[in-house]
Design an enzyme around this catalytic site. Structure first.
Site, short mmCIF file in Angstrom:
data_model
loop_
_atom_site.label_atom_id
_atom_site.label_comp_id
_atom_site.label_asym_id
_atom_site.label_seq_id
_atom_site.Cartn_x
_atom_site.Cartn_y
_atom_site.Cartn_z
N ASN A 7 -8.18 2.88 -1.86
CA ASN A 7 -7.98 3.90 -2.89
C ASN A 7 -8.90 3.55 -4.06
O ASN A 7 -8.64 2.61 -4.80
CB ASN A 7 -6.50 3.90 -3.34
CG ASN A 7 -6.24 4.85 -4.49
OD1 ASN A 7 -7.09 5.67 -4.84
ND2 ASN A 7 -5.06 4.75 -5.09
N TRP A 8 -9.98 4.31 -4.18
CA TRP A 8 -10.98 4.00 -5.23
C TRP A 8 -10.55 4.52 -6.60
O TRP A 8 -11.26 4.31 -7.58
CB TRP A 8 -12.35 4.56 -4.84
CG TRP A 8 -12.94 3.93 -3.61
CD1 TRP A 8 -12.37 2.95 -2.83
CD2 TRP A 8 -14.22 4.21 -3.00
NE1 TRP A 8 -13.20 2.61 -1.79
CE2 TRP A 8 -14.35 3.37 -1.87
CE3 TRP A 8 -15.25 5.08 -3.30
CZ2 TRP A 8 -15.47 3.39 -1.05
CZ3 TRP A 8 -16.38 5.10 -2.48
CH2 TRP A 8 -16.49 4.25 -1.37
N LYS A 9 -9.46 5.23 -6.66
CA LYS A 9 -8.93 5.76 -7.92
C LYS A 9 -10.03 6.48 -8.71
O LYS A 9 -10.90 7.10 -8.11
CB LYS A 9 -8.28 4.65 -8.75
CG LYS A 9 -7.26 3.84 -7.94
CD LYS A 9 -6.34 3.06 -8.81
CE LYS A 9 -5.52 2.10 -7.96
NZ LYS A 9 -4.37 1.60 -8.64
N HIS A 96 1.21 9.31 -4.94
CA HIS A 96 0.92 7.98 -5.51
C HIS A 96 1.70 7.81 -6.82
O HIS A 96 1.82 8.78 -7.59
CB HIS A 96 -0.59 7.84 -5.75
CG HIS A 96 -0.99 6.43 -6.04
ND1 HIS A 96 -0.78 5.83 -7.26
CD2 HIS A 96 -1.57 5.48 -5.25
CE1 HIS A 96 -1.22 4.58 -7.21
NE2 HIS A 96 -1.70 4.35 -6.00
N GLU A 98 0.93 6.57 -9.55
CA GLU A 98 0.17 6.92 -10.76
C GLU A 98 0.20 8.43 -11.00
O GLU A 98 0.18 8.88 -12.14
CB GLU A 98 -1.27 6.39 -10.63
CG GLU A 98 -1.31 4.88 -10.82
CD GLU A 98 -2.52 4.19 -10.22
OE1 GLU A 98 -3.47 4.86 -9.80
OE2 GLU A 98 -2.49 2.94 -10.17
N GLU A 168 4.64 0.99 -1.84
CA GLU A 168 3.93 0.43 -2.99
C GLU A 168 4.89 0.22 -4.15
O GLU A 168 5.13 1.14 -4.94
CB GLU A 168 2.84 1.40 -3.43
CG GLU A 168 1.79 1.68 -2.39
CD GLU A 168 0.44 2.00 -3.03
OE1 GLU A 168 -0.50 1.26 -2.77
OE2 GLU A 168 0.37 2.97 -3.80
N GLY A 174 -1.85 -2.97 -9.26
CA GLY A 174 -2.81 -3.29 -10.33
C GLY A 174 -2.39 -4.43 -11.23
O GLY A 174 -2.95 -4.60 -12.30
N SER A 211 -1.70 -4.91 -5.16
CA SER A 211 -2.43 -6.17 -5.38
C SER A 211 -2.78 -6.91 -4.10
O SER A 211 -2.72 -8.13 -4.05
CB SER A 211 -1.63 -7.06 -6.34
OG SER A 211 -1.50 -6.43 -7.59
N GLY A 232 -6.14 -1.00 -3.62
CA GLY A 232 -6.74 -0.36 -4.80
C GLY A 232 -7.96 -1.13 -5.26
O GLY A 232 -9.04 -1.03 -4.67
#
Ligand code: PEP
Length: 258
Positions: A7-9, A96, A98, A168, A174, A211, A232
């Site tokens: 996941n390159w966000k 997700h 986020e 997650e 993160g 992580s 991530g």
């Protein structure tokens, strides 16, 4: 078979994404890997086209980090599953944490997006997981039950085949602090039970995210309850990501060739 999803966000311009994808393609050019691992990278929407160019014809797949629940219409700024399919995407991350937090995505909306993705025949990678406060309040089971039930209840039997779950824990994303192995094992076992209760006709792959790095990937991927990882930050580092893919390949048996 294990899964490694990156996941390159909100990182990489189209040009940077192309360079990263090319590098992955070169580094992961090993005939044995595709029999053991499935790899999907999820760049931002604006980089999908250049990632498609870089990865077309390779065994690596690409997907999106989100989509809209409608196929088309007056939804300014949104991206439909049809547009993603046209760019060769094979998966979409749905729900997700986020997005649940920063974009206020409701469980109802997540359920509709998920249906749209699986109806299009793409993999839906449904993210679930508890916050630290929920964990401290011993609400992990309640949270996972609610998130899975609200998203999956009433799914048609064949739609389950396009589903992946990513467990997650929000407090591990993160933070550099992956969940302990025992916690991952228990959560994945619980999710598998809940999926059966919800009518899953077969095995649904359950990935761990939070992580994951080149250093801890082996311990996590060795757990039999873990079918793969959603990565991530470490997915933006070609060396780390390729190491995780190779570790995943070592932690599985190959699919037989006929
Ligand atoms: C994620 O964004 O899904 C994720 C797991 O991030 P990180 O690996 O950086 O914790």
């Amino acid at each position: 078979m294990k899964w490694v999803v990156g996941n390159w966000k909100m990182h990489t311009t189209a040009q940077e994404a192309k360079l990263l994808a090319r590098r992955l393609r070169e580094e992961l050019y090993e005939p044995e890997l595709p029999r053991r691992v499935r790899v999907i990278v999820c760049p931002p929407f604006t980089s999908l086209c250049s990632v498609q160019e870089a990865l077309r014809g390779s065994w690596l797949q690409w997907g999106a980090q989100n989509c809209h629940e409608e196929l088309e219409g007056a939804f300014t700024g949104e991206i439909s599953v049809r547009m993603l399919t046209a760019l060769g995407c094979s998966a979409v991350i749905v729900g997700h944490s986020e997005r649940r937090r920063t974009a206020g995505e409701s469980t109802e909306r997540i359920a509709r997006k998920l249906r749209r993705v699986v109806q299009a025949g793409l993999w839906a990678i449904l993210c679930v997981g508890e916050t630290l406060a929920q964990r401290r309040a011993h609400r992990v089971r309640a949270v996972l039950t609610h998130q899975l039930r609200s998203a999956l209840q009433g799914l048609e039997p064949q739609q389950w085949e396009s589903l992946l779950i990513a467990y997650e824990p929000v407090w591990a994303i993160g933070t550099g602090q992956a969940a302990e192995l025992e916690h991952i094992r228990q959560a994945h076992t619980l999710i598998a039970e809940l999926l059966t209760q919800l009518g899953a006709p077969g095995h649904v792959p359950i990935l761990y995210g939070g992580s994951v790095t080149a250093e801890n990937a082996q311990q996590i991927l060795q757990l039999p309850e873990v079918d793969g990882v959603l990565v991530g930050s470490a997915s933006l580092d070609a060396w780390q990501f390729c190491t995780i893919v190779r570790v995943a390949a070592l932690c599985t048996s190959p699919i037989p060739t006929c």
